[in-house]
Scaffold this motif. Sequence first.
Motif, PDB file in Angstrom:
ATOM      1  N   SER A  28     -19.617   4.869  -1.220  1.00  0.00           N
ATOM      2  CA  SER A  28     -20.684   4.937  -2.212  1.00  0.00           C
ATOM      3  C   SER A  28     -20.345   4.039  -3.399  1.00  0.00           C
ATOM      4  O   SER A  28     -19.200   3.621  -3.566  1.00  0.00           O
ATOM      5  N   ARG A  29     -21.335   3.774  -4.227  1.00  0.00           N
ATOM      6  CA  ARG A  29     -21.098   2.949  -5.420  1.00  0.00           C
ATOM      7  C   ARG A  29     -20.066   3.608  -6.327  1.00  0.00           C
ATOM      8  O   ARG A  29     -19.181   2.949  -6.863  1.00  0.00           O
ATOM      9  N   THR A  30     -20.156   4.912  -6.472  1.00  0.00           N
ATOM     10  CA  THR A  30     -19.195   5.641  -7.309  1.00  0.00           C
ATOM     11  C   THR A  30     -17.776   5.463  -6.791  1.00  0.00           C
ATOM     12  O   THR A  30     -16.850   5.203  -7.571  1.00  0.00           O
ATOM     13  N   ASP A  31     -17.592   5.571  -5.484  1.00  0.00           N
ATOM     14  CA  ASP A  31     -16.263   5.373  -4.901  1.00  0.00           C
ATOM     15  C   ASP A  31     -15.760   3.955  -5.124  1.00  0.00           C
ATOM     16  O   ASP A  31     -14.574   3.751  -5.401  1.00  0.00           O
ATOM     17  N   ARG A  32     -16.652   2.972  -4.999  1.00  0.00           N
ATOM     18  CA  ARG A  32     -16.240   1.580  -5.238  1.00  0.00           C
ATOM     19  C   ARG A  32     -15.839   1.378  -6.693  1.00  0.00           C
ATOM     20  O   ARG A  32     -14.859   0.691  -6.989  1.00  0.00           O
ATOM     21  N   VAL A  33     -16.587   1.980  -7.619  1.00  0.00           N
ATOM     22  CA  VAL A  33     -16.264   1.869  -9.050  1.00  0.00           C
ATOM     23  C   VAL A  33     -14.902   2.498  -9.332  1.00  0.00           C
ATOM     24  O   VAL A  33     -14.053   1.903 -10.008  1.00  0.00           O
ATOM     25  N   LEU A  34     -14.675   3.703  -8.822  1.00  0.00           N
ATOM     26  CA  LEU A  34     -13.409   4.390  -9.071  1.00  0.00           C
ATOM     27  C   LEU A  34     -12.227   3.665  -8.436  1.00  0.00           C
ATOM     28  O   LEU A  34     -11.153   3.573  -9.037  1.00  0.00           O
ATOM     29  N   ALA A  36     -12.095   0.399  -7.848  1.00  0.00           N
ATOM     30  CA  ALA A  36     -11.902  -0.817  -8.640  1.00  0.00           C
ATOM     31  C   ALA A  36     -11.191  -0.503  -9.950  1.00  0.00           C
ATOM     32  O   ALA A  36     -10.279  -1.230 -10.367  1.00  0.00           O
ATOM     33  N   LEU A  37     -11.580   0.579 -10.613  1.00  0.00           N
ATOM     34  CA  LEU A  37     -10.932   0.970 -11.863  1.00  0.00           C
ATOM     35  C   LEU A  37      -9.458   1.275 -11.632  1.00  0.00           C
ATOM     36  O   LEU A  37      -8.595   0.857 -12.412  1.00  0.00           O
ATOM     37  N   LYS A  38      -9.155   1.956 -10.549  1.00  0.00           N
ATOM     38  CA  LYS A  38      -7.759   2.257 -10.224  1.00  0.00           C
ATOM     39  C   LYS A  38      -6.965   0.968  -9.995  1.00  0.00           C
ATOM     40  O   LYS A  38      -5.849   0.821 -10.499  1.00  0.00           O
ATOM     41  N   GLU A  39      -7.529   0.016  -9.261  1.00  0.00           N
ATOM     42  CA  GLU A  39      -6.850  -1.269  -9.020  1.00  0.00           C
ATOM     43  C   GLU A  39      -6.621  -2.031 -10.327  1.00  0.00           C
ATOM     44  O   GLU A  39      -5.556  -2.598 -10.538  1.00  0.00           O
ATOM     45  N   ILE A  40      -7.616  -2.036 -11.188  1.00  0.00           N
ATOM     46  CA  ILE A  40      -7.500  -2.728 -12.476  1.00  0.00           C
ATOM     47  C   ILE A  40      -6.388  -2.085 -13.306  1.00  0.00           C
ATOM     48  O   ILE A  40      -5.551  -2.785 -13.890  1.00  0.00           O
ATOM     49  N   CYS A  41      -6.368  -0.767 -13.352  1.00  0.00           N
ATOM     50  CA  CYS A  41      -5.346  -0.069 -14.133  1.00  0.00           C
ATOM     51  C   CYS A  41      -3.945  -0.284 -13.551  1.00  0.00           C
ATOM     52  O   CYS A  41      -2.978  -0.433 -14.299  1.00  0.00           O
ATOM     53  N   LEU A  46      -1.531   0.591 -16.457  1.00  0.00           N
ATOM     54  CA  LEU A  46      -2.138   1.627 -17.289  1.00  0.00           C
ATOM     55  C   LEU A  46      -2.401   2.875 -16.462  1.00  0.00           C
ATOM     56  O   LEU A  46      -2.607   2.784 -15.247  1.00  0.00           O
ATOM     57  N   ALA A  47      -2.444   4.014 -17.138  1.00  0.00           N
ATOM     58  CA  ALA A  47      -2.929   5.228 -16.493  1.00  0.00           C
ATOM     59  C   ALA A  47      -4.448   5.097 -16.362  1.00  0.00           C
ATOM     60  O   ALA A  47      -5.097   4.452 -17.195  1.00  0.00           O
ATOM     61  N   VAL A  48      -5.011   5.683 -15.340  1.00  0.00           N
ATOM     62  CA  VAL A  48      -6.460   5.649 -15.156  1.00  0.00           C
ATOM     63  C   VAL A  48      -7.104   6.514 -16.249  1.00  0.00           C
ATOM     64  O   VAL A  48      -6.712   7.661 -16.434  1.00  0.00           O
ATOM     65  N   ASP A  70      -9.158   7.912 -26.842  1.00  0.00           N
ATOM     66  CA  ASP A  70      -9.491   9.289 -26.474  1.00  0.00           C
ATOM     67  C   ASP A  70      -9.693   9.478 -24.965  1.00  0.00           C
ATOM     68  O   ASP A  70      -9.729  10.612 -24.485  1.00  0.00           O
ATOM     69  N   SER A  71      -9.786   8.391 -24.212  1.00  0.00           N
ATOM     70  CA  SER A  71      -9.946   8.471 -22.759  1.00  0.00           C
ATOM     71  C   SER A  71      -8.608   8.438 -22.018  1.00  0.00           C
ATOM     72  O   SER A  71      -8.581   8.599 -20.802  1.00  0.00           O
ATOM     73  N   PHE A  72      -7.526   8.217 -22.751  1.00  0.00           N
ATOM     74  CA  PHE A  72      -6.207   8.117 -22.128  1.00  0.00           C
ATOM     75  C   PHE A  72      -5.345   9.307 -22.531  1.00  0.00           C
ATOM     76  O   PHE A  72      -5.404   9.765 -23.671  1.00  0.00           O
ATOM     77  N   MET A  73      -4.538   9.799 -21.604  1.00  0.00           N
ATOM     78  CA  MET A  73      -3.683  10.954 -21.855  1.00  0.00           C
ATOM     79  C   MET A  73      -2.412  10.585 -22.622  1.00  0.00           C
ATOM     80  O   MET A  73      -1.747  11.452 -23.150  1.00  0.00           O
ATOM     81  N   GLU A  74      -2.061   9.322 -22.633  1.00  0.00           N
ATOM     82  CA  GLU A  74      -0.866   8.866 -23.333  1.00  0.00           C
ATOM     83  C   GLU A  74      -1.253   7.820 -24.364  1.00  0.00           C
ATOM     84  O   GLU A  74      -2.347   7.244 -24.281  1.00  0.00           O
ATOM     85  N   PRO A  75      -0.394   7.580 -25.356  1.00  0.00           N
ATOM     86  CA  PRO A  75      -0.718   6.573 -26.377  1.00  0.00           C
ATOM     87  C   PRO A  75      -0.908   5.188 -25.743  1.00  0.00           C
ATOM     88  O   PRO A  75      -0.259   4.855 -24.747  1.00  0.00           O
TER      89      PRO A  75
END
Length: 88
Positions: A28-34, A36-41, A46-48, A70-75
């Motif tokens: 799905s598009r959502t799976d492709r987005v997630l 891609a975001l994981k690969e970029i991070c 970076l943490a996702v 605010d979207s990241f769990m670490e600094p």
Amino acid sequence: MFRMNGTLYRDGRMVKDCVSRQEDYSKSRTDRVLTALKEICEYMDLAVPIWLQPNIREFQRKSVTCFRSDSFMEPINFDYLRIEVIEE
């Protein structure tokens, strides 16, 4: 081909850039987005980030959003990570 660009900004300047290509259209598009975001991070070491409601709404409307501290769990040592779908 589905392509998503990820860009890190610090002090108003681009410091790192990456493009993820996803060719598996059985997902799905959502799976492709997630994915891609994981690969970029991973590429940027970076943490996702966490998808907050403003990120979700903006991405649904414009296929672009910015993840701030605010979207990241670490600094983080940058201002924000901007992702944008550049081809579907």
